[in-house]
Design an enzyme around this catalytic site. Sequence first.
Site, PDB file in Angstrom:
ATOM      1  N   GLY A 158      -8.075  -6.577  10.987  1.00 56.95           N
ATOM      2  CA  GLY A 158      -8.737  -5.495  11.726  1.00 56.95           C
ATOM      3  C   GLY A 158      -9.891  -4.967  10.893  1.00 56.95           C
ATOM      4  O   GLY A 158     -10.435  -5.673  10.034  1.00 56.95           O
ATOM      5  N   ARG A 159     -10.217  -3.699  11.126  1.00 53.35           N
ATOM      6  CA  ARG A 159     -11.377  -3.112  10.437  1.00 53.35           C
ATOM      7  C   ARG A 159     -11.212  -3.155   8.914  1.00 53.35           C
ATOM      8  O   ARG A 159     -12.138  -3.515   8.186  1.00 53.35           O
ATOM      9  CB  ARG A 159     -11.558  -1.659  10.880  1.00 53.35           C
ATOM     10  CG  ARG A 159     -12.007  -1.529  12.309  1.00 53.35           C
ATOM     11  CD  ARG A 159     -11.822  -0.104  12.790  1.00 53.35           C
ATOM     12  NE  ARG A 159     -10.413   0.125  13.067  1.00 53.35           N
ATOM     13  CZ  ARG A 159      -9.939   0.560  14.227  1.00 53.35           C
ATOM     14  NH1 ARG A 159     -10.749   0.842  15.198  1.00 53.35           N
ATOM     15  NH2 ARG A 159      -8.639   0.723  14.418  1.00 53.35           N
ATOM     16  N   ILE A 160     -10.018  -2.781   8.431  1.00 52.83           N
ATOM     17  CA  ILE A 160      -9.820  -2.726   6.968  1.00 52.83           C
ATOM     18  C   ILE A 160      -9.780  -4.146   6.398  1.00 52.83           C
ATOM     19  O   ILE A 160     -10.374  -4.419   5.353  1.00 52.83           O
ATOM     20  CB  ILE A 160      -8.548  -1.921   6.622  1.00 52.83           C
ATOM     21  CG1 ILE A 160      -8.683  -0.476   7.113  1.00 52.83           C
ATOM     22  CG2 ILE A 160      -8.286  -1.943   5.103  1.00 52.83           C
ATOM     23  CD1 ILE A 160      -7.420   0.373   7.018  1.00 52.83           C
ATOM     24  N   ARG A 181      -3.157 -11.834  14.653  1.00 53.90           N
ATOM     25  CA  ARG A 181      -2.582 -12.158  15.960  1.00 53.90           C
ATOM     26  C   ARG A 181      -3.569 -12.967  16.786  1.00 53.90           C
ATOM     27  O   ARG A 181      -3.239 -13.978  17.375  1.00 53.90           O
ATOM     28  CB  ARG A 181      -2.278 -10.863  16.720  1.00 53.90           C
ATOM     29  CG  ARG A 181      -0.815 -10.581  16.885  1.00 53.90           C
ATOM     30  CD  ARG A 181      -0.634  -9.312  17.635  1.00 53.90           C
ATOM     31  NE  ARG A 181      -1.757  -8.403  17.384  1.00 53.90           N
ATOM     32  CZ  ARG A 181      -1.833  -7.165  17.841  1.00 53.90           C
ATOM     33  NH1 ARG A 181      -0.871  -6.698  18.567  1.00 53.90           N
ATOM     34  NH2 ARG A 181      -2.875  -6.387  17.582  1.00 53.90           N
ATOM     35  N   ALA A 241      -0.561  -1.787   3.619  1.00 53.43           N
ATOM     36  CA  ALA A 241      -0.476  -1.519   5.057  1.00 53.43           C
ATOM     37  C   ALA A 241       0.607  -0.484   5.361  1.00 53.43           C
ATOM     38  O   ALA A 241       0.316   0.695   5.557  1.00 53.43           O
ATOM     39  CB  ALA A 241      -0.214  -2.818   5.777  1.00 53.43           C
ATOM     40  N   ARG A 242       1.851  -0.909   5.373  1.00 47.62           N
ATOM     41  CA  ARG A 242       2.971  -0.021   5.667  1.00 47.62           C
ATOM     42  C   ARG A 242       4.223  -0.559   4.999  1.00 47.62           C
ATOM     43  O   ARG A 242       4.396  -1.778   4.881  1.00 47.62           O
ATOM     44  CB  ARG A 242       3.258   0.027   7.169  1.00 47.62           C
ATOM     45  CG  ARG A 242       2.487   1.054   7.940  1.00 47.62           C
ATOM     46  CD  ARG A 242       2.900   2.486   7.584  1.00 47.62           C
ATOM     47  NE  ARG A 242       2.099   3.468   8.299  1.00 47.62           N
ATOM     48  CZ  ARG A 242       0.904   3.914   7.910  1.00 47.62           C
ATOM     49  NH1 ARG A 242       0.363   3.492   6.789  1.00 47.62           N
ATOM     50  NH2 ARG A 242       0.258   4.820   8.622  1.00 47.62           N
ATOM     51  N   GLU A 271       9.786   4.938   2.102  1.00 45.83           N
ATOM     52  CA  GLU A 271       9.079   5.824   1.172  1.00 45.83           C
ATOM     53  C   GLU A 271       9.227   7.292   1.603  1.00 45.83           C
ATOM     54  O   GLU A 271       9.403   7.556   2.790  1.00 45.83           O
ATOM     55  CB  GLU A 271       7.587   5.440   1.087  1.00 45.83           C
ATOM     56  CG  GLU A 271       6.828   5.625   2.386  1.00 45.83           C
ATOM     57  CD  GLU A 271       5.377   5.155   2.296  1.00 45.83           C
ATOM     58  OE1 GLU A 271       5.124   4.011   1.892  1.00 45.83           O
ATOM     59  OE2 GLU A 271       4.508   5.963   2.666  1.00 45.83           O
ATOM     60  N   HIS A 289       1.191   5.609  -2.033  1.00 45.80           N
ATOM     61  CA  HIS A 289       0.511   5.692  -0.729  1.00 45.80           C
ATOM     62  C   HIS A 289      -0.777   6.535  -0.813  1.00 45.80           C
ATOM     63  O   HIS A 289      -0.901   7.568  -0.141  1.00 45.80           O
ATOM     64  CB  HIS A 289       1.457   6.260   0.347  1.00 45.80           C
ATOM     65  CG  HIS A 289       1.073   5.844   1.744  1.00 45.80           C
ATOM     66  ND1 HIS A 289       1.996   5.658   2.745  1.00 45.80           N
ATOM     67  CD2 HIS A 289      -0.139   5.591   2.292  1.00 45.80           C
ATOM     68  CE1 HIS A 289       1.356   5.317   3.864  1.00 45.80           C
ATOM     69  NE2 HIS A 289       0.057   5.273   3.606  1.00 45.80           N
ATOM     70  N   ILE A 290      -1.708   6.041  -1.632  1.00 46.30           N
ATOM     71  CA  ILE A 290      -2.939   6.813  -1.869  1.00 46.30           C
ATOM     72  C   ILE A 290      -4.205   6.044  -1.472  1.00 46.30           C
ATOM     73  O   ILE A 290      -5.306   6.437  -1.867  1.00 46.30           O
ATOM     74  CB  ILE A 290      -3.047   7.241  -3.355  1.00 46.30           C
ATOM     75  CG1 ILE A 290      -2.987   6.016  -4.303  1.00 46.30           C
ATOM     76  CG2 ILE A 290      -1.971   8.250  -3.708  1.00 46.30           C
ATOM     77  CD1 ILE A 290      -3.346   6.331  -5.743  1.00 46.30           C
TER      78      ILE A 290
HETATM   79  C1  8YV Z   1      -2.415   8.033   5.113  1.00 47.34           C
HETATM   80  C2  8YV Z   1      -2.501   5.705   6.054  1.00 47.34           C
HETATM   81  O1  8YV Z   1      -2.882   8.753   4.047  1.00 47.34           O
HETATM   82  O2  8YV Z   1      -4.098   6.285   7.682  1.00 47.34           O
HETATM   83  C3  8YV Z   1      -3.063   5.694   7.424  1.00 47.34           C
HETATM   84  O3  8YV Z   1      -2.453   5.044   8.297  1.00 47.34           O
HETATM   85  O4  8YV Z   1      -1.669   4.949   5.726  1.00 47.34           O
HETATM   86  C4  8YV Z   1      -3.013   6.655   5.027  1.00 47.34           C
HETATM   87  O5  8YV Z   1      -4.384   6.696   5.100  1.00 47.34           O
HETATM   88  C5  8YV Z   1      -0.927   8.062   5.170  1.00 47.34           C
HETATM   89  O6  8YV Z   1      -0.466   7.465   6.324  1.00 47.34           O
HETATM   90  C6  8YV Z   1      -0.353   9.460   5.073  1.00 47.34           C
HETATM   91  O7  8YV Z   1       0.941   9.487   5.589  1.00 47.34           O
END
Ligand code: 8YV
Length: 330
Positions: A158-160, A181, A241-242, A271, A289-290
Amino acid sequence: MNTPKPRILVTRAIFQSVIDRLSEHFEVEPNPDDVLWDRAELLRRMQGKVGVFATGTERMDAELLAQCPDLKICANMTVGYNNFDLPAMSAAGVLGTNAPDVLTETTADFGFALLLATARRVTESEHFLRAGLWTRWSYDMFSGAEVHGSTLGIIGMGRIGQAIARRAAFGFGMRVIYHNRSRLDAATEAACKASYAGKQELLQSADHVMLVVPYSAASHHTIGAAELASMKPTAILINLARGGIVDDAALAQALRNRTIAAAGLDVYEGEPKVHPDLLTVPNVVLTPHIASATPGTRQAMADLAVDNLIGYLTQGKAVTPLNSEVLTPR
Ligand code: 8YV
């Protein structure tokens, strides 16, 4: 007599400018002490609110929405929106919005921060130095992996993902392959100097793998024991990502066994808890997560959430709606 202003809940501490802008239109309940409300407390505070300013972790599902009949919009200040059950929100007539674009470049920068720190063993060698263990130079001390000229595999384009690809190709002279995908059009591939690969092919041929795919049931454990085993033993895995996209227990084991060389992680399953085994292996760089955390970017993310709340609640128009069907009256 003045008509009461519509009421908004701001779930976490945030820039004063957010509260000020929202207060021009709404009665705002902020959370200046940044108390972490549990679900029952969140639900209690959502009573009578038409809008919620959220930070991407507040779960909006059918059970909660059924108890918030006044709610019209929940605006995430994040690009990720896996806290939203969008079909349930649409069924309840609640708009969800996110904050894309404004964090793309900052997050892509951080992808490289993690890749470089991991490949070049920045944190591991710093701990060594701080512990007073550096007594002499040696030719192979903290010898790391090459980044420039290597092959980067990006999962999620995607964009990132595309911003990372541009940095990789044009900044570091890397060969970029990606899996997504759906395949990008030829012009976008050319702009990123990236070529499409199947997932298995990518895992086997990339020197470094970066995960930038949104979290969903389909992307849960995109990388588990089998995928780690098919990567090069010299490979580095980056997850910005997540949590949940990687099986963290399997990753800790793969790092301990040197199935892969190292990992750089900004996100974790469950987390802010971190799998205890990840805390004990040396070949992992861990950040809390920064990836989007610069003042300008966080301000832009928050401003976009405010724009969505004001736009939707005063004019029926949101900037970045996720479930647009709510905007069209049935
Ligand atoms: C957030 C992120 O800072 O934008 C998102 O989806 O993962 C981060 O930029 C984070 O989700 C804060 O909970």
